[in-house]
Scaffold this motif. Structure first.
Motif, PDB file in Angstrom:
ATOM      1  N   PHE A 139     -14.117 -17.731  12.431  1.00 33.93           N
ATOM      2  CA  PHE A 139     -14.907 -18.894  12.030  1.00 33.93           C
ATOM      3  C   PHE A 139     -13.983 -20.060  11.659  1.00 33.93           C
ATOM      4  CE2 PHE A 139     -18.135 -15.575  10.915  1.00 33.93           C
ATOM      5  CZ  PHE A 139     -19.135 -16.019  11.752  1.00 33.93           C
ATOM      6  N   GLU A 140     -12.971 -19.754  10.901  1.00 36.39           N
ATOM      7  CA  GLU A 140     -12.070 -20.808  10.428  1.00 36.39           C
ATOM      8  C   GLU A 140     -11.328 -21.470  11.589  1.00 36.39           C
ATOM      9  OE1 GLU A 140      -8.150 -21.183   7.567  1.00 36.39           O
ATOM     10  OE2 GLU A 140      -9.758 -19.769   7.005  1.00 36.39           O
ATOM     11  N   LEU A 141     -10.793 -20.673  12.512  1.00 39.05           N
ATOM     12  CA  LEU A 141     -10.076 -21.236  13.658  1.00 39.05           C
ATOM     13  C   LEU A 141     -10.979 -22.117  14.508  1.00 39.05           C
ATOM     14  CD1 LEU A 141      -7.792 -18.320  14.881  1.00 39.05           C
ATOM     15  CD2 LEU A 141      -7.066 -20.552  14.035  1.00 39.05           C
ATOM     16  N   TYR A 142     -12.198 -21.655  14.699  1.00 35.29           N
ATOM     17  CA  TYR A 142     -13.138 -22.447  15.490  1.00 35.29           C
ATOM     18  C   TYR A 142     -13.436 -23.788  14.808  1.00 35.29           C
ATOM     19  CZ  TYR A 142     -17.398 -23.988  17.775  1.00 35.29           C
ATOM     20  OH  TYR A 142     -18.335 -24.753  18.439  1.00 35.29           O
ATOM     21  N   LEU A 143     -13.683 -23.768  13.511  1.00 29.34           N
ATOM     22  CA  LEU A 143     -14.038 -24.989  12.785  1.00 29.34           C
ATOM     23  C   LEU A 143     -12.880 -25.980  12.694  1.00 29.34           C
ATOM     24  CD1 LEU A 143     -16.168 -23.419   9.909  1.00 29.34           C
ATOM     25  CD2 LEU A 143     -16.994 -24.945  11.702  1.00 29.34           C
ATOM     26  N   GLN A 144     -11.664 -25.483  12.808  1.00 26.55           N
ATOM     27  CA  GLN A 144     -10.519 -26.383  12.741  1.00 26.55           C
ATOM     28  C   GLN A 144     -10.496 -27.388  13.887  1.00 26.55           C
ATOM     29  OE1 GLN A 144      -7.103 -23.810  12.455  1.00 26.55           O
ATOM     30  NE2 GLN A 144      -7.243 -23.653  10.217  1.00 26.55           N
ATOM     31  N   ASN A 145     -11.183 -27.080  14.968  1.00 28.17           N
ATOM     32  CA  ASN A 145     -11.247 -28.026  16.086  1.00 28.17           C
ATOM     33  C   ASN A 145     -11.897 -29.335  15.675  1.00 28.17           C
ATOM     34  OD1 ASN A 145     -10.055 -26.256  17.945  1.00 28.17           O
ATOM     35  ND2 ASN A 145     -12.029 -25.261  18.341  1.00 28.17           N
ATOM     36  N   ASP A 146     -12.940 -29.265  14.863  1.00 27.44           N
ATOM     37  CA  ASP A 146     -13.656 -30.467  14.435  1.00 27.44           C
ATOM     38  C   ASP A 146     -13.254 -30.931  13.048  1.00 27.44           C
ATOM     39  OD1 ASP A 146     -15.193 -30.825  16.757  1.00 27.44           O
ATOM     40  OD2 ASP A 146     -16.684 -29.361  16.073  1.00 27.44           O
ATOM     41  N   PHE A 147     -12.655 -30.042  12.254  1.00 29.50           N
ATOM     42  CA  PHE A 147     -12.336 -30.382  10.862  1.00 29.50           C
ATOM     43  C   PHE A 147     -10.880 -29.985  10.565  1.00 29.50           C
ATOM     44  CE2 PHE A 147     -16.818 -29.259  11.233  1.00 29.50           C
ATOM     45  CZ  PHE A 147     -17.441 -30.411  10.762  1.00 29.50           C
ATOM     46  N   ALA A 148      -9.973 -30.625  11.293  1.00 31.19           N
ATOM     47  CA  ALA A 148      -8.558 -30.262  11.192  1.00 31.19           C
ATOM     48  C   ALA A 148      -7.981 -30.519   9.807  1.00 31.19           C
ATOM     49  CB  ALA A 148      -7.761 -31.030  12.244  1.00 31.19           C
ATOM     50  N   ASN A 149      -8.523 -31.501   9.098  1.00 28.99           N
ATOM     51  CA  ASN A 149      -7.976 -31.868   7.797  1.00 28.99           C
ATOM     52  C   ASN A 149      -8.689 -31.190   6.626  1.00 28.99           C
ATOM     53  OD1 ASN A 149      -6.074 -33.654   8.965  1.00 28.99           O
ATOM     54  ND2 ASN A 149      -7.671 -35.253   9.130  1.00 28.99           N
ATOM     55  N   ALA A 150      -9.666 -30.377   6.926  1.00 26.35           N
ATOM     56  CA  ALA A 150     -10.438 -29.738   5.854  1.00 26.35           C
ATOM     57  C   ALA A 150      -9.705 -28.519   5.309  1.00 26.35           C
ATOM     58  CB  ALA A 150     -11.813 -29.332   6.359  1.00 26.35           C
ATOM     59  N   GLN A 151      -9.886 -28.283   4.025  1.00 29.10           N
ATOM     60  CA  GLN A 151      -9.366 -27.070   3.400  1.00 29.10           C
ATOM     61  C   GLN A 151     -10.463 -26.009   3.413  1.00 29.10           C
ATOM     62  OE1 GLN A 151      -8.256 -27.455  -0.717  1.00 29.10           O
ATOM     63  NE2 GLN A 151      -7.978 -25.253  -0.984  1.00 29.10           N
ATOM     64  N   PHE A 152     -10.098 -24.803   3.824  1.00 28.98           N
ATOM     65  CA  PHE A 152     -11.080 -23.733   3.933  1.00 28.98           C
ATOM     66  C   PHE A 152     -11.020 -22.824   2.705  1.00 28.98           C
ATOM     67  CE2 PHE A 152     -10.568 -25.231   8.190  1.00 28.98           C
ATOM     68  CZ  PHE A 152     -11.819 -25.114   8.748  1.00 28.98           C
ATOM     69  N   ILE A 153     -12.202 -22.509   2.175  1.00 28.50           N
ATOM     70  CA  ILE A 153     -12.318 -21.604   1.037  1.00 28.50           C
ATOM     71  C   ILE A 153     -13.237 -20.460   1.438  1.00 28.50           C
ATOM     72  CG2 ILE A 153     -13.080 -21.345  -1.356  1.00 28.50           C
ATOM     73  CD1 ILE A 153     -12.598 -24.353  -1.709  1.00 28.50           C
ATOM     74  N   ARG A 154     -12.680 -19.258   1.467  1.00 29.27           N
ATOM     75  CA  ARG A 154     -13.489 -18.101   1.845  1.00 29.27           C
ATOM     76  C   ARG A 154     -14.053 -17.444   0.597  1.00 29.27           C
ATOM     77  NH1 ARG A 154     -11.164 -12.609   4.490  1.00 29.27           N
ATOM     78  NH2 ARG A 154     -10.170 -12.538   2.431  1.00 29.27           N
ATOM     79  N   GLN A 155     -15.346 -17.202   0.611  1.00 30.28           N
ATOM     80  CA  GLN A 155     -16.013 -16.480  -0.476  1.00 30.28           C
ATOM     81  C   GLN A 155     -16.763 -15.285   0.116  1.00 30.28           C
ATOM     82  OE1 GLN A 155     -14.399 -18.286  -3.487  1.00 30.28           O
ATOM     83  NE2 GLN A 155     -16.008 -16.787  -3.885  1.00 30.28           N
ATOM     84  N   VAL A 156     -16.473 -14.127  -0.425  1.00 30.21           N
ATOM     85  CA  VAL A 156     -17.080 -12.903   0.095  1.00 30.21           C
ATOM     86  C   VAL A 156     -18.282 -12.526  -0.759  1.00 30.21           C
ATOM     87  CG1 VAL A 156     -16.686 -10.500   0.726  1.00 30.21           C
ATOM     88  CG2 VAL A 156     -14.788 -12.142   0.833  1.00 30.21           C
ATOM     89  N   LEU A 157     -19.408 -12.341  -0.111  1.00 28.85           N
ATOM     90  CA  LEU A 157     -20.597 -11.818  -0.794  1.00 28.85           C
ATOM     91  C   LEU A 157     -20.452 -10.302  -0.793  1.00 28.85           C
ATOM     92  CD1 LEU A 157     -23.385 -14.106   0.754  1.00 28.85           C
ATOM     93  CD2 LEU A 157     -21.991 -14.466  -1.302  1.00 28.85           C
ATOM     94  N   LEU A 158     -20.078  -9.754  -1.955  1.00 33.57           N
ATOM     95  CA  LEU A 158     -19.610  -8.382  -2.038  1.00 33.57           C
ATOM     96  C   LEU A 158     -20.390  -7.596  -3.087  1.00 33.57           C
ATOM     97  CD1 LEU A 158     -17.316  -6.415  -1.057  1.00 33.57           C
ATOM     98  CD2 LEU A 158     -15.974  -7.252  -3.003  1.00 33.57           C
ATOM     99  N   PRO A 159     -21.514  -7.008  -2.703  1.00 31.02           N
ATOM    100  CA  PRO A 159     -22.229  -6.166  -3.678  1.00 31.02           C
ATOM    101  C   PRO A 159     -21.400  -4.949  -4.042  1.00 31.02           C
ATOM    102  CG  PRO A 159     -23.187  -5.952  -1.490  1.00 31.02           C
ATOM    103  CD  PRO A 159     -22.183  -7.061  -1.400  1.00 31.02           C
ATOM    104  N   LYS A 160     -21.555  -4.510  -5.294  1.00 31.53           N
ATOM    105  CA  LYS A 160     -20.754  -3.401  -5.792  1.00 31.53           C
ATOM    106  C   LYS A 160     -21.405  -2.051  -5.474  1.00 31.53           C
ATOM    107  CE  LYS A 160     -19.127  -6.241  -9.653  1.00 31.53           C
ATOM    108  NZ  LYS A 160     -19.104  -6.397 -11.141  1.00 31.53           N
ATOM    109  N   GLU A 161     -20.620  -1.024  -5.616  1.00 32.82           N
ATOM    110  CA  GLU A 161     -21.138   0.331  -5.402  1.00 32.82           C
ATOM    111  C   GLU A 161     -22.295   0.605  -6.359  1.00 32.82           C
ATOM    112  OE1 GLU A 161     -19.552   4.985  -5.455  1.00 32.82           O
ATOM    113  OE2 GLU A 161     -18.173   3.314  -5.871  1.00 32.82           O
ATOM    114  N   GLY A 162     -23.358   1.130  -5.822  1.00 36.39           N
ATOM    115  CA  GLY A 162     -24.540   1.422  -6.633  1.00 36.39           C
ATOM    116  C   GLY A 162     -25.535   0.275  -6.681  1.00 36.39           C
ATOM    117  N   GLU A 163     -25.129  -0.923  -6.226  1.00 35.98           N
ATOM    118  CA  GLU A 163     -26.038  -2.075  -6.194  1.00 35.98           C
ATOM    119  C   GLU A 163     -26.806  -2.089  -4.875  1.00 35.98           C
ATOM    120  OE1 GLU A 163     -23.701  -5.408  -8.915  1.00 35.98           O
ATOM    121  OE2 GLU A 163     -23.739  -5.612  -6.717  1.00 35.98           O
TER     122      GLU A 163
END
Length: 500
Positions: free
Chosen positions: A128-152
């Motif tokens: 996703f990030e590599l693809y988006l760099q084509n149009d947003f070369a100067n943007a900083q990318f921040i990855r956030q993982v939606l990570l439910p915990k064990e038992g949730e």
């Protein structure tokens, strides 16, 4: 600073061809890891509308081994349209929400291609990030993982996802040290629960700074929607729920936060809503005097009805019905009995105006039936007065049992005897009401119905309206039809719906 928050889903990254897939898979170490699975992770899904699709987990692992080769044949349908819409918006940072449910679905639970684990986008983040760099070369990318915990629960659970999204959004914003001008939200990818959570969380955190980027799947177009439009759509459901509960203060609170200059704006539709809400709140407070004063200013109000002495009794009765619908049994008992006793009081003040005197200035609202002109009254009324008067003062205080007995003495004997409803309320209900309101105890619906000697809501309301009709001489079939507030309520709903 302008930010783009983008969600990702299993259908948001696809292959444009299946020509090289088997070769990529055979050369990848992923083959060894997937060898013992009971399904074929190489299986490609295709229909007339979409390119080739494989489970995102598998695609991500193959991509990581040979990114340059695979990237050329990847398609990003939604993100491509969103990028086209936003590439001239000077996006400074892009927050990419990816999913990882590995803790929720351990190895023993991953043996089905339909398991949500295989639809996670965690291992495709760099694509996703590599693809988006084509149009947003100067943007900083921040990855956030939606990570439910064990038992949730997984990421299709609405309650848990909202907490996860809120936490991820907070973490992402903490990494940004600049003021935010606009945050663009594309939320259509991912599970419905994620989409909804992103909408709520972003609106709650950023309010009017939010603009939603949405795509029309039929004509493949995209558009920007101001947060106010989304807020209205989301809040309308809450408003309608509050209206159903007759929580007019709650409705006012929401509208005043959504509509600029709520108290002072002269916009006709807002003024109408504001006026109707004011009237509704007065009714909810049982302030029928001010309620009457407010509704008389409206052209569509039945002026003849509102100026009858019995009118407020029906409003109090309908308020009792509403309170029971809200689950407030104590107030339902209070307003229902009060509506009958209060209507009898108004009847006495109307019918025996010449015989009524009022108490001292410290209790100006307490009426007395005095012996003034008593000689002109029927025998039954004279007998009633002589039985109930105070010898020294020669008057009868009009409340409680005295009101009911005066009504009985003033009514044709055959009519009183034929109406079991008024007899029950004058006797058993009145006594039970006194017992209930002089004790600190809980009150359930069955207690209310028992006090009125009925079995259910329908019987209780029928007895209530029958008593009010007996006192007033009217023939209303239901309290809703008798109440002017019922009409105000419908007009308020229409006014809010038309404004939105």
């Amino acid at each position: 600073m302008n930010i783009w928050l983008v969600t990702t889903g299993s259908s948001d990254i696809q292959l444009t061809t299946d020509e090289y897939w088997n070769d990529w898979y055979e050369r990848s170490p992923v083959k060894r890891k997937c060898h013992d699975l009971p399904f074929k992770p190489t299986q490609i899904v295709q229909d007339e509308e979409e390119p080739y699709r494989v489970p995102p987990r598998v695609l991500g692992r193959v991509y990581e081994e040979q990114p340059d080769e695979v990237l050329e044949y990847l398609k990003f349908p939604l993100i491509e349209r969103f990028s086209t819409q936003l590439k001239d918006k000077q996006i400074d940072k892009i927050i990419i929400l990816v999913t990882d449910q590995s803790a929720v679905f351990p190895e023993g639970k991953r043996e089905n291609i339909k398991c949500p684990y295989w639809q996670d986008t965690y291992e495709l983040e760099s694509a996703f990030e590599l693809y988006l760099q084509n149009d947003f070369a100067n943007a900083q990318f921040i990855r956030q993982v939606l990570l439910p915990k064990e038992g949730e629960p997984g990421l299709d659970d609405w309650n848990n996802v909202l907490k996860i999204v809120q936490s991820a959004l907070d973490e992402a914003i903490n990494k940004i040290n600049s003021d935010i001008n606009t945050i663009y939200i594309s939320h259509q990818a991912g599970t419905p629960a994620i989409s909804s959570a992103v909408q709520f969380a972003s609106l709650a955190k950023f309010g009017k700074k939010v603009q939603f980027v949405v795509s029309d799947e039929y004509n493949k177009s995209t558009s920007l929607i101001e947060s106010s439009e989304y807020l209205w759509k989301i809040k309308l459901q809450e408003i309608n729920a509050l209206l159903d509960r007759r929580d007019y203060d709650g409705v006012k609170s929401i509208l005043s936060s959504l509509i600029n200059n709520w108290e002072k704006t002269k916009e006709p539709k807002v003024k109408e809503i504001r006026e109707l809400l004011k009237i509704a709140i007065l009714w909810n407070l049982a302030d029928f005097k001010e309620f009457k004063s407010s509704i008389e200013k409206r052209d569509e109000v039945d002026k003849e009805r509102v100026n009858n002495w019995w009118w407020s009794g029906y409003e109090a009765g309908y308020l009792a019905v509403v309170r029971l619908e809200q689950g407030n049994v104590v107030e339902a008992m209070f307003h229902s009995f009060r509506s009958v006793e209060g209507t009898i009081r108004e009847w006495a003040l109307w019918k025996y105006k010449q015989q009524i005197q009022y108490s001292n200035p410290n209790q100006p609202t307490t009426p007395y039936f005095h012996n003034t002109n008593i000689v002109n009254q029927p025998k039954n009324v004279k007998d009633w007065f002589n039985r109930n008067k105070h010898d020294h003062f020669h008057n009868v205080v009009l409340f409680g049992e005295k009101l009911f007995s005066l009504l009985e003495a003033s009514s044709p004997k055959n009519l009183w005897q034929k109406n079991s409803d008024i007899q029950v309320v004058a006797g058993d209900t009145r006594e039970e009401r006194n017992s209930i309101f002089h004790c600190l105890r809980g009150l359930q619906e069955e207690n209310l119905f028992k006090a009125w000697d009925t079995r259910d809501r329908a019987g209780w309301e029928a007895r209530l309206v029958s008593c009010l009709n007996f006192v007033s001489g009217e023939k209303f079939q239901s309290l809703k039809k008798a109440s002017l507030m019922a009409n105000i309520h419908e007009k308020l709903k229409e006014a809010i719906a038309s404004y939105i």
